[in-house]
Design an enzyme around this catalytic site. Structure first.
Site: not given
Ligand code: AMP
Ligand code: ZN
Length: 136
Positions: A101, A103
């Site tokens: 993903h 950001h």
């Molecule tokens: P990363 O640390 O780069 O793997 O980012 C994962 C991101 O996913 C974090 O910013 C979380 O807040 C976000 N996240 C986790 N679960 C969900 C969800 N169900 N809906 C939206 N965002 C999520």
């Protein structure tokens, strides 16, 4: 391709609710549930790729084109003053969800977030050695 126990596969398939700001055949873009700032969004490919090392080059390129387009929209609609693109790979680099993903983090003057790093120090000789390691 989906992975059964993957939360972003489930979000992409609509099995877990999310606030979707854009969707096409390849990607779903949602608002982050733990936002760094207002409008923090995630570009999620619908197919499961664990990270940058697994995602096909063409899909990665399409994600970046989408990031460019949606970042401009976030800036305009939310009156942001800047925007960080962040993409974490492997736990050591802060990846918590093992489905690629990207950001998009709109930035606002005085938002008190800190996505920058503390600069280290290095000599030209050290840089030259690192360059040899990477390119050699
Ligand atoms: P990363 O640390 O780069 O793997 O980012 C994962 C991101 O996913 C974090 O910013 C979380 O807040 C976000 N996240 C986790 N679960 C969900 C969800 N169900 N809906 C939206 N965002 C999520
Ligand atoms: Zn997945």
């Amino acid at each position: 391709m989906k992975k059964d126990d993957c939360i972003f596969c489930k979000i992409a398939a609509g099995e877990i609710p999310s606030q979707c700001i854009y969707e096409d055949g390849l990607f779903k873009v949602i608002l982050d549930l733990g936002p760094a700032t207002k409008g923090h969004s995630l570009i999620i490919p619908k197919d499961h790729y664990e990270d940058l090392f697994e995602i096909p080059e063409e899909t990665a390129a399409q994600a970046m084109v989408l990031a460019k387009r949606l970042s401009a929209r976030l800036m305009e609609k939310l009156h942001a003053d800047g925007l960080n693109l962040v993409q974490n790979n492997k736990e050591t680099a802060g990846q918590t969800v093992k489905h690629f993903h990207l950001h998009m983090i709109p930035r606002y003057k005085d938002d008190m977030q800190n996505i920058l790093w503390k600069p280290g120090e290095v000599t030209q000789d050290e840089l030259a050695l690192i360059k040899e390691t990477i390119t050699g």
